[in-house]
Design a protein around this motif. Structure first.
Motif: not given
Length: 153
Positions: A37-40, A44-45, A84-85, A29-33
């Protein structure tokens, strides 16, 4: 000859790994990914852009098409992932968080394709061989014309 097949194998492995990561982003689910990203703290894009890069460049790497350009994209993604991670977890990771050793290995493999003349068997090498053959044919034609001109003189 062995180097050509070794490079082909390395290119296929690199392409399959990135293509697999792109597919997993879509399947999960690309939305989940994008939410992750937003949580990091990332936009999101960016998840969509990275998934597309992994899919397109992974496929191109497998085909041996625009190999060097695809390798540059892979290195950019890996630098982003490390910075970033994964950097806080260290090289080998800690507390269940993965480290960045795989990212470094993938970057080194991609760098090989940027720096090396040998990229293996693929579309790029077929086009280069075709262009090289055209150059050889043109050179032979020029020699033939030149020898005919000097014979006539």
């Amino acid at each position: 000859m062995a180097m050509k097949w070794t490079a082909t194998g390395m290119r296929l492995v690199l392409g399959i790994i990135f293509l697999g990561h792109g597919i997993s982003k879509l399947i999960g689910g690309i939305g989940n990914t994008a939410d992750w990203f937003v949580a990091l703290g990332l936009p999101g894009f960016l998840a969509y852009m990275i998934a597309m890069l992994e899919l397109v460049c992974g496929t191109m790497m497998i085909l041996g098409l625009l190999t060097r350009l695809s390798a540059v994209g892979f290195i950019a993604v890996m630098i982003g992932a490390i910075v970033t991670v994964k950097l806080p977890a260290g090289l080998l990771g800690n507390n269940g968080s993965p480290g960045y050793e795989l990212d470094l290995a993938l970057m080194a493999l991609a760098a090989y394709f940027i720096a090396s003349k040998e990229i293996g068997v693929g579309v790029d090498s077929l086009l280069a061989a075709r262009d090289g053959d055209a150059e050889l044919a043109a050179a032979a034609s020029e020699r033939s014309v030149s020898s005919q001109t000097s014979s006539a003189a």
